[in-house]
Design a protein around this motif. Structure first.
Motif, short mmCIF file in Angstrom:
data_model
loop_
_atom_site.label_atom_id
_atom_site.label_comp_id
_atom_site.label_asym_id
_atom_site.label_seq_id
_atom_site.Cartn_x
_atom_site.Cartn_y
_atom_site.Cartn_z
N SER A 120 0.84 -1.21 0.00
CA SER A 120 0.00 0.00 0.00
C SER A 120 0.87 1.25 0.00
O SER A 120 0.48 2.30 -0.52
N SER A 121 2.10 1.13 0.54
CA SER A 121 3.06 2.25 0.49
C SER A 121 3.66 2.36 -0.91
O SER A 121 3.73 3.45 -1.49
N TYR A 122 4.09 1.23 -1.46
CA TYR A 122 4.69 1.21 -2.80
C TYR A 122 3.67 1.63 -3.86
O TYR A 122 4.03 2.19 -4.89
N SER A 123 2.39 1.35 -3.58
CA SER A 123 1.37 1.67 -4.57
C SER A 123 1.22 3.16 -4.82
O SER A 123 0.61 3.57 -5.81
N LEU A 124 1.80 3.98 -3.94
CA LEU A 124 1.78 5.43 -4.19
C LEU A 124 2.68 5.78 -5.37
O LEU A 124 2.53 6.84 -5.98
N PHE A 125 3.62 4.88 -5.68
CA PHE A 125 4.50 5.06 -6.83
C PHE A 125 4.02 4.25 -8.03
O PHE A 125 4.30 4.60 -9.16
N ASP A 126 3.32 3.16 -7.74
CA ASP A 126 2.78 2.32 -8.80
C ASP A 126 1.42 1.78 -8.35
O ASP A 126 1.36 0.78 -7.62
N PRO A 127 0.33 2.40 -8.75
CA PRO A 127 -1.00 2.00 -8.29
C PRO A 127 -1.42 0.61 -8.75
O PRO A 127 -2.45 0.10 -8.28
N ALA A 128 -0.63 -0.02 -9.60
CA ALA A 128 -0.96 -1.38 -10.04
C ALA A 128 -1.03 -2.33 -8.85
O ALA A 128 -1.79 -3.31 -8.87
#
Length: 239
Positions: A120-128
């Motif tokens: 959910s943190s990384y998804s701020l850079f890649d919403p995939a």
């Protein structure tokens, strides 16, 4: 507390204790890699090629566990992504720092909900990674389930004769090629879909280039080592 199961609080990191998430991650990587490396050195001596392979493959074991957590808690990741995207807009790096600096209780270490927050943190850079229909979600979930046990077998197979060298080499060839191919396709999809728009070059270099490039270079070495094992039918190269 660290874990969020129902709510999507902006800062779900309220926990007592001295342990931090980054400490748990560092301890897992260092201790987990040190054991097979030390066993190998005791039996055969120092081998740099083996150290590189074991360290990377053990990191992949950790990532595989995180990826399984992503699969098991994708609903949580989707909810948190919506909240974090609003609360950390323009300062996405702060969310990553907040997560890894968050206090963590011992019982939270084994909970999938804890490590789902990686995504959910990384998804701020890649919403995939907050989209269960995306290639990124499925390729990484698949990596978690498919490579976990083979990675462990490969790590210890370099020291103990679990299987013939050619057999281990074939298994290594499969798992390292899958990692390499998946990362190349991930890069292609990310840039083709222009997911980089709106992010700074520094953040992209760290979270898209830096983290994922390990899954280009290390699997390349894994592929070379696996081919040597197959070609020679011997472990001598890595012992």
């Amino acid at each position: 507390m660290l874990e969020v199961t129902e709510s999507t609080a902006a800062h779900p990191v309220r926990s007592a204790g001295i342990l931090r998430v980054w400490m748990v991650v560092a301890a897992f990587v260092l201790a987990g890699a040190a054991v097979p490396i030390a066993l190998h050195i005791a039996r055969y001596g120092l081998n740099v090629g083996q150290i590189i392979l074991v360290t990377f493959t053990w990191i992949n074991v950790m990532i595989a566990l995180w990826e399984i957590s992503l699969n098991l808690r994708i609903s949580l990741v989707e909810r948190q992504h919506t909240q974090f995207a609003a609360d950390y807009r323009g300062r996405e790096l702060d969310r990553v720092i907040d997560f890894f600096n968050a206090p963590i209780r011992l019982r939270e270490i084994v909970r999938p909900s804890t490590w789902a927050q990686v995504w959910s943190s990384y998804s701020l850079f890649d919403p995939a990674y907050a989209n269960r229909k995306s290639f990124g979600f499925w390729v990484d979930s698949g990596n978690g389930y498919v490579t976990l046990i083979p990675s462990l077998l490969f790590i210890y197979g370099l020291t103990f004769d679990i299987m013939p060298a050619r057999t281990l080499g074939i298994m290594g060839l499969i798992i390292f090629w899958m990692m390499f191919y998946g990362t190349v396709i991930y890069y292609a999809a990310y840039f083709f879909n222009k997911e980089y728009v709106g992010h700074t070059k520094r953040n992209l270099a760290i979270f898209i280039g830096g983290t994922n490039s390990l899954w280009i270079f290390a699997p390349t070495w894994g592929l070379i080592a696996s081919i040597v094992l197959i070609d020679t039918g011997s472990y001598e190269f890595l012992r």
